[in-house]
Design a protein around this motif. Structure first.
Motif, PDB file in Angstrom:
ATOM      1  N   ARG A   1       7.864  59.630  65.793  1.00 53.26           N
ATOM      2  CA  ARG A   1       9.230  59.229  65.454  1.00 53.26           C
ATOM      3  C   ARG A   1       9.375  58.488  64.129  1.00 53.26           C
ATOM      4  N   TYR A   2       8.258  58.057  63.552  1.00 55.39           N
ATOM      5  CA  TYR A   2       8.371  57.229  62.351  1.00 55.39           C
ATOM      6  C   TYR A   2       7.505  57.694  61.185  1.00 55.39           C
ATOM      7  N   LEU A   3       6.346  58.175  61.445  1.00 56.99           N
ATOM      8  CA  LEU A   3       5.410  58.536  60.394  1.00 56.99           C
ATOM      9  C   LEU A   3       6.006  59.585  59.457  1.00 56.99           C
ATOM     10  N   GLY A   4       6.257  59.202  58.205  1.00 55.86           N
ATOM     11  CA  GLY A   4       6.757  60.122  57.196  1.00 55.86           C
ATOM     12  C   GLY A   4       8.221  60.459  57.303  1.00 55.86           C
ATOM     13  N   THR A   5       8.913  59.967  58.324  1.00 58.93           N
ATOM     14  CA  THR A   5      10.322  60.323  58.501  1.00 58.93           C
ATOM     15  C   THR A   5      11.264  59.128  58.434  1.00 58.93           C
ATOM     16  N   GLN A   6      10.784  57.928  58.762  1.00 62.80           N
ATOM     17  CA  GLN A   6      11.645  56.751  58.795  1.00 62.80           C
ATOM     18  C   GLN A   6      11.373  55.865  57.582  1.00 62.80           C
TER      19      GLN A   6
ATOM     20  N   SER B   1      12.257  50.125  55.774  1.00 66.67           N
ATOM     21  CA  SER B   1      13.262  49.126  55.410  1.00 66.67           C
ATOM     22  C   SER B   1      13.491  48.219  56.603  1.00 66.67           C
ATOM     23  N   ASP B   2      14.337  47.211  56.435  1.00 66.77           N
ATOM     24  CA  ASP B   2      14.667  46.335  57.560  1.00 66.77           C
ATOM     25  C   ASP B   2      15.223  47.146  58.723  1.00 66.77           C
ATOM     26  N   THR B   3      16.061  48.135  58.398  1.00 67.09           N
ATOM     27  CA  THR B   3      16.655  48.962  59.449  1.00 67.09           C
ATOM     28  C   THR B   3      15.601  49.804  60.155  1.00 67.09           C
ATOM     29  N   GLY B   4      14.733  50.445  59.366  1.00 63.91           N
ATOM     30  CA  GLY B   4      13.692  51.280  59.964  1.00 63.91           C
ATOM     31  C   GLY B   4      12.737  50.476  60.813  1.00 63.91           C
TER      32      GLY B   4
ATOM     33  N   VAL C   1       7.697  43.037  63.624  1.00 64.33           N
ATOM     34  CA  VAL C   1       7.433  44.200  62.790  1.00 64.33           C
ATOM     35  C   VAL C   1       7.862  43.857  61.365  1.00 64.33           C
ATOM     36  N   LEU C   2       6.902  43.786  60.447  1.00 63.30           N
ATOM     37  CA  LEU C   2       7.157  43.391  59.071  1.00 63.30           C
ATOM     38  C   LEU C   2       6.614  44.440  58.116  1.00 63.30           C
ATOM     39  N   GLN C   3       7.062  44.365  56.870  1.00 63.72           N
ATOM     40  CA  GLN C   3       6.471  45.240  55.868  1.00 63.72           C
ATOM     41  C   GLN C   3       5.076  44.734  55.550  1.00 63.72           C
ATOM     42  N   GLY C   4       4.159  45.675  55.386  1.00 69.60           N
ATOM     43  CA  GLY C   4       2.794  45.304  55.056  1.00 69.60           C
ATOM     44  C   GLY C   4       2.615  45.071  53.567  1.00 69.60           C
TER      45      GLY C   4
ATOM     46  N   ARG D   1       4.435  51.496  51.898  1.00 72.22           N
ATOM     47  CA  ARG D   1       4.322  52.435  53.020  1.00 72.22           C
ATOM     48  C   ARG D   1       3.669  51.811  54.243  1.00 72.22           C
ATOM     49  N   ASP D   2       3.383  50.515  54.169  1.00 70.41           N
ATOM     50  CA  ASP D   2       2.660  49.848  55.247  1.00 70.41           C
ATOM     51  C   ASP D   2       3.595  49.070  56.158  1.00 70.41           C
ATOM     52  N   VAL D   3       3.304  49.117  57.451  1.00 72.94           N
ATOM     53  CA  VAL D   3       4.049  48.353  58.452  1.00 72.94           C
ATOM     54  C   VAL D   3       3.057  47.452  59.176  1.00 72.94           C
TER      55      VAL D   3
END
Length: 443
Positions: free
Chosen positions: A370-375, A378-381, A412-415, A419-421
């Protein structure tokens, strides 16, 4: 009413019908299904050099055509034992590569479909059918399995291979009595054969893998294979071996003894690996096998004293004990016996490990689907991803796999890169009751 019905833990039902749970609204994230086991087996017939996927519900109908024996045959004992508890079994024939039985019947060469000694139990007859035709009949153990009617002249080209034999060419077919195929042999079983099995298995999806044998070199191969999949590939699979406590791993079970079945069959500990593998694969994340009765067993093959059972638990051994005409699992534990570095004694419980492994597999699946390469990262994603993880945790809590969860347990934060979570998660797995301590005051 439809045959199917009731409630569900994961969406893996077979029968049509209504499976209804009453729950509060949650996100669409769901638990993944369990129930796939893998075994290498020595068989005298069947597919060679490949993993064969066998569904439990189809075994009775397909056993003869696939493995050359009725589902109740002694040759398929370990398949039956594994399927008592798992829904899918990945079978690999490790003694492949033997000679195929063959014979010349009525002027035509007939060759067994697979190599193996079972081919020597096949017979083929060419029976006259009128003046110009013959019936080509295949028998296994004297029972007819296939019949084709073709012309005596040129008819061999019209014959189709069946589940047991293939046919050569012949200009003219002549009537011949049932003729036995000969020369069928089983292949050699060695370390190379088991290496080939693990290579084939690596690309398959499964929950538990077992080796129902005693060879130390093969056990070491399986141990290394499972540890690599868990630690390097992130695939949380579990291995089952016979008397292999040196693994010292939450991902490896060591079966100590075996059982006696109601029909008198004795399954030593190495063969009981088949049932343990199936049971481990089939156990849900909220299920413990502690005190579970081995299906169809009436006793254990080796009994121990209380002190020996205590020593077995301390050594990380999966052991059966006798209880009023049944054989039961003493404690559903793995081989981990050293602790520290974030590993506690709670991790010896396979139920706890199933929760941790299930969570790791489910999160990886959800992220990939559901997320890899498609979402967008961002804060929303990231908020959407957290919502899915919270929903998943609520499912785990709803089936009593974990407790005390609150949404703030997940961040859940940006890494470090765009492209990192980076995810931080706190879970408290539940376990089953095993020990009762009671103080009774008598006045």
């Amino acid at each position: 009413m439809p045959m199917g019905g009731g409630t569900f833990t994961v969406q893996n039902k077979i029968l049509p019908g209504s499976y209804i749970n009453f729950v509060g609204y949650a996100n669409a994230a769901t638990l993944g299904a369990r129930g796939t086991a893998a075994l290498p087996l020595e068989l005298d017939w069947g597919p060679e050099g490949q993993i064969y996927t066998l569904e439990a519900g189809e075994f009775n109908q397909t056993a003869l055509e696939v493995f050359g024996h009725d589902a109740t045959a002694a040759e398929l004992l370990l398949i039956r034992e594994a399927l008592k508890r798992c829904s899918t079994l990945l079978v690999y024939r490790v003694n492949a590569g033997g000679s195929k039985a063959g014979a010349t019947v009525g002027g035509m060469t007939v060759t067994a479909r697979w190599g193996g000694t079972r081919g020597n139990d096949i017979k083929v007859a060419l029976l006259a059918n009128g003046s110009s035709d013959v019936d080509v009949v295949t028998y296994l153990d004297g029972a007819e399995t296939d019949r084709q009617t073709v012309a005596k002249s040129g008819g061999a080209a019209d014959l189709k291979a069946n589940d047991f034999v293939s046919f050569g060419t012949a200009e003219t077919l002549t009537a011949a009595a049932a003729t036995a195929l000969t020369g069928g042999t089983n292949g050699t079983v060695n370390t190379a054969a088991y290496t080939a099995w693990l290579t084939a298995l690596e690309v398959e999806s499964f929950n538990a893998v077992g080796y129902p044998g005693t060879d130390a070199a093969v056990k070491a191969l399986v141990d290394a294979f499972v540890k690599r999949l868990r630690d390097e590939d992130g695939r949380k699979v579990v291995g089952v071996l016979y008397q292999y406590t040196t693994a010292d791993s939450i991902g490896m079970l060591s079966v100590k003894n075996g059982v006696k079945l109601a029909d008198g069959t004795v399954l030593t500990g190495d063969k009981a690996v088949a049932w343990v593998t199936g049971a481990t694969a089939g156990a849900e994340v909220n299920e413990s096998l502690t005190n579970t009765a081995y299906d169809g067993a009436v006793d254990v093959d080796v009994k121990y004293t209380k002190g020996q059972y205590e020593a077995a638990i301390q050594a990380g051994e999966f052991v059966f004990y006798a209880d009023s005409g049944k054989a039961r699992v003493l404690s559903d534990i793995n081989t981990r016996t050293t602790f520290g570095g974030g590993v506690s004694e709670d991790w010896t419980s396979n139920r706890v490990v199933r929760v941790m492994d299930g969570w790791a597999n489910d999160v990886a699946r959800i992220f990939g689907e559901r997320y890899l390469g498609t979402q967008t990262n961002s804060d929303t994603g990231r908020a959407l991803f957290k919502a899915d993880l919270v929903a998943l945790a609520k499912e785990y809590e709803g089936i009593d796999a974990i407790s005390g969860f609150v949404p703030d347990d997940i961040t859940v934060l940006q890494g470090s890169g765009k492209r990192d979570v980076s995810v931080s998660c706190a879970l408290t797995p539940n376990d089953s009751m095993e020990k009762l301590y009671m103080t009774v005051t008598v006045n």
